[in-house]
Design a protein around this motif. Structure first.
Motif, PDB file in Angstrom:
ATOM      1  N   LYS A 128       0.838  -1.208   0.000  1.00 17.46           N
ATOM      2  CA  LYS A 128       0.000   0.000   0.000  1.00 17.46           C
ATOM      3  C   LYS A 128       0.872   1.257   0.000  1.00 17.46           C
ATOM      4  CE  LYS A 128      -3.850  -2.148   2.507  1.00 17.46           C
ATOM      5  NZ  LYS A 128      -4.588  -2.187   3.782  1.00 17.46           N
ATOM      6  N   PHE A 129       1.922   1.249   0.817  1.00 19.01           N
ATOM      7  CA  PHE A 129       2.815   2.398   0.854  1.00 19.01           C
ATOM      8  C   PHE A 129       3.634   2.511  -0.428  1.00 19.01           C
ATOM      9  CE2 PHE A 129       2.304   2.165   5.579  1.00 19.01           C
ATOM     10  CZ  PHE A 129       1.846   3.457   5.751  1.00 19.01           C
ATOM     11  N   ARG A 130       3.935   1.365  -1.051  1.00 14.74           N
ATOM     12  CA  ARG A 130       4.706   1.393  -2.297  1.00 14.74           C
ATOM     13  C   ARG A 130       3.946   2.101  -3.419  1.00 14.74           C
ATOM     14  NH1 ARG A 130       6.067  -2.723  -5.352  1.00 14.74           N
ATOM     15  NH2 ARG A 130       8.056  -1.895  -6.047  1.00 14.74           N
ATOM     16  N   ILE A 131       2.613   2.131  -3.322  1.00 17.76           N
ATOM     17  CA  ILE A 131       1.801   2.809  -4.338  1.00 17.76           C
ATOM     18  C   ILE A 131       2.230   4.273  -4.481  1.00 17.76           C
ATOM     19  CG2 ILE A 131      -0.527   3.673  -4.840  1.00 17.76           C
ATOM     20  CD1 ILE A 131      -0.305   0.843  -5.555  1.00 17.76           C
ATOM     21  N   LEU A 132       2.656   4.867  -3.381  1.00 16.13           N
ATOM     22  CA  LEU A 132       3.063   6.270  -3.415  1.00 16.13           C
ATOM     23  C   LEU A 132       4.235   6.499  -4.369  1.00 16.13           C
ATOM     24  CD1 LEU A 132       2.856   7.076   0.417  1.00 16.13           C
ATOM     25  CD2 LEU A 132       1.178   7.640  -1.364  1.00 16.13           C
ATOM     26  N   GLY A 133       5.049   5.474  -4.530  1.00 13.59           N
ATOM     27  CA  GLY A 133       6.200   5.607  -5.412  1.00 13.59           C
ATOM     28  C   GLY A 133       5.961   5.098  -6.822  1.00 13.59           C
ATOM     29  N   GLU A 134       4.785   4.540  -7.088  1.00 12.52           N
ATOM     30  CA  GLU A 134       4.510   3.955  -8.409  1.00 12.52           C
ATOM     31  C   GLU A 134       4.664   4.947  -9.557  1.00 12.52           C
ATOM     32  OE1 GLU A 134       2.570   2.692 -11.986  1.00 12.52           O
ATOM     33  OE2 GLU A 134       1.815   4.324 -10.720  1.00 12.52           O
ATOM     34  N   PRO A 135       4.201   6.205  -9.418  1.00 14.21           N
ATOM     35  CA  PRO A 135       4.337   7.135 -10.545  1.00 14.21           C
ATOM     36  C   PRO A 135       5.781   7.446 -10.928  1.00 14.21           C
ATOM     37  CG  PRO A 135       2.705   7.933  -8.967  1.00 14.21           C
ATOM     38  CD  PRO A 135       3.423   6.796  -8.310  1.00 14.21           C
ATOM     39  N   PHE A 136       6.714   7.169 -10.009  1.00 15.40           N
ATOM     40  CA  PHE A 136       8.102   7.545 -10.253  1.00 15.40           C
ATOM     41  C   PHE A 136       8.979   6.365 -10.679  1.00 15.40           C
ATOM     42  CE2 PHE A 136       6.205  10.119  -6.871  1.00 15.40           C
ATOM     43  CZ  PHE A 136       6.179  11.349  -7.497  1.00 15.40           C
ATOM     44  N   ARG A 137       8.364   5.178 -10.792  1.00 15.55           N
ATOM     45  CA  ARG A 137       9.153   4.016 -11.195  1.00 15.55           C
ATOM     46  C   ARG A 137       9.398   4.040 -12.698  1.00 15.55           C
ATOM     47  NH1 ARG A 137       5.720   1.400  -7.138  1.00 15.55           N
ATOM     48  NH2 ARG A 137       6.993   1.521  -5.258  1.00 15.55           N
TER      49      ARG A 137
END
Length: 469
Positions: A128-137
């Motif tokens: 769930k917290f990893r979603i925050l970084g999804e746009p930057f992958r």
């Protein structure tokens, strides 16, 4: 009355011959007939519709094949508009929009918004917290990345196990480790490649920002789940009526195409072993890859291998009806089961919750799916073994041990084409054959998607191309 191949025919000449009277073939013929083409549809089985068949018995109405479609293209919306006087579109009950996912010992609702996504136990807090970084992958490096690898890379393992894996079971009866994203889920693939990620792409689309290749008429596509009032058979019958049943022949055996100077000859045998020959400028095949070597023997051995090597998920669909339902509350579209769960079924659809008049009042109509790429050996089980398995699973997942009032079993050895690593070779082979033999088109679910919306979109596109519109 649709012609049966036992009827006597002289040698015929047509503009277009369509092989296969499933949804793709009938939609093709419908649009070509509208444009004035002299079209003939030939079908191997004794009935039309392909895997689409609706049965009404003992107060139950159920589908033997696909139960629902999605209004995912402008073409299918337009088709229903054109056929409105002959078949009535039935939109899914809005109170049954919830999707269930089985995890551990019970059903969980798939999140439908931010708060439910935060609170759900389907996904780990880490993911769930990893979603925050999804746009930057960064984008993936391989065009042949599997669905599983792409989802894990961008979202995490729990999203794969309890969202995408069950979804793949429900759509493809497939394995996300083997399906190639750009072939199997092109819209998901394009979210990353056109916008840079799932989150960025979803936000951009909702705001109306267009990618490099804009989606035509997107504002008209609702993506609502649909059926047809009285069952999907009424869509098939409406198409047949418009085509003209005299232009459809069933029970055509050993069909074979041969290129000739004036176009093509299509030959087939009747049930009485009479050989019929049709001359035409165009031929469109909509049959499965496994059947193409017999149909187009003039292709090279390598080409025939790539076509016949299409992987298909074997699926058993079991219609189960109860006149008095005492199990869990049926307030959802249905439930799908992750491959991580120790269950013997792929999922359960709740047709009587989705659409009216599918079961008696206070009753229930369920569709249970068994097999797929997860358990392909299930197709070999006897009817009694399948019944025992299904009732055992329903007792656990649906909390009912009642004997059903109706249970019907349908087997499909070649149920759903898998868009796996072999898809690119198949696509290139189709292009090479069509280029070498102008006027021949190899269509159907071997390319361009497997859903009803995909089939209608492909059929209309091909029909208009043949008609030079």
């Amino acid at each position: 009355m649709i012609w049966n191949s036992q009827n006597n025919f002289n040698r015929m000449k047509k503009d277009v011959v369509v092989i296969g009277a499933g949804l793709t073939g009938l939609t093709l013929a419908y649009y070509m007939k509208k444009e004035g083409k002299n079209v003939l549809v030939i079908e191997k089985s004794a009935r039309i519709g392909g895997v689409i068949e609706t049965i009404t018995e003992d107060e139950f109405t159920y589908e033997c094949g696909p139960s629902t479609g999605v209004l995912g293209s402008i073409e299918i919306i337009e088709l229903f508009h054109e056929l409105a006087s002959k078949c009535k579109l039935q939109i899914a009950n809005q109170d049954a929009k919830k999707r269930l996912i089985w995890k551990t010992t019970r059903w969980h609702a798939l999140p439908s918004g931010l708060m439910s996504a935060i609170g759900t136990t389907l996904f780990s807090w880490y993911d769930k917290f990893r979603i925050l970084g999804e746009p930057f992958r960064p984008k993936g490096g391989s065009p042949d990345e599997s669905v599983a690898d792409m989802v894990v890379r961008r979202l995490g393992k729990s999203f794969l196990h309890y969202a995408v894996d069950p979804f793949i079971s429900g759509v493809y009866a497939g394995d996300p480790e083997k399906l190639i994203t750009r072939h199997a889920l092109p819209k998901l693939y394009n979210l990353e490649n056109s916008y840079g990620g799932f989150v960025k792409g979803t936000i951009a689309i909702h705001k109306g920002v267009k990618p490099d290749k804009p989606y035509s008429h997107k504002h008209k596509v609702t993506r609502e789940v649909f059926s047809v009032q009285g069952g999907l058979k009424n869509l098939i019958q409406a198409l047949a009526t418009e085509i003209g049943e005299e232009n459809i022949i069933t029970s055509c055996q050993q069909a074979q195409i041969q290129p000739v100077a004036s176009g093509f000859t299509t030959q087939f045998s009747t049930l009485n072993s009479e050989l019929i020959t049709i001359n035409s400028t165009n031929v469109v095949s909509t049959i499965g890859g496994f059947a193409l070597p017999e149909l187009i023997p003039f292709a090279t051995d390598e080409q025939l291998f790539h076509l016949s090597d299409t992987t298909y998920a074997p699926v058993i669909q079991v219609a189960v009806g109860y006149k008095n339902w005492l199990g869990i509350k049926l307030d959802a579209f249905g439930g799908l089961i992750s491959s991580k769960a120790n269950r013997q079924i792929l999922g359960v659809l709740f047709p009587s919750a989705i659409f009216a008049q599918r079961a008696p009042e206070n009753g229930a109509m369920l569709s249970v799916f068994v097999g797929g790429m997860r358990k392909p050996e299930s197709i070999l089980l006897s009817d009694e073994e399948i019944k025992k398995l299904v009732l055992s699973e329903l007792e656990i997942t649906m909390k009912t041990n009642a004997e059903p009032d109706l249970i019907r079993i349908f087997r499909y050895q070649h149920a759903i084409a898998q868009y796996d690593i072999k898809s690119e070779d198949r696509k290139n082979t189709i292009s090479a054959i069509e280029s070498a033999y102008p006027g021949l088109v190899l269509a159907g679910s071997i390319r361009d998607g497997i859903g009803m919306s995909d089939r209608v979109k492909q059929a209309k596109s091909i029909a208009l191309k043949i008609c030079d519109l």
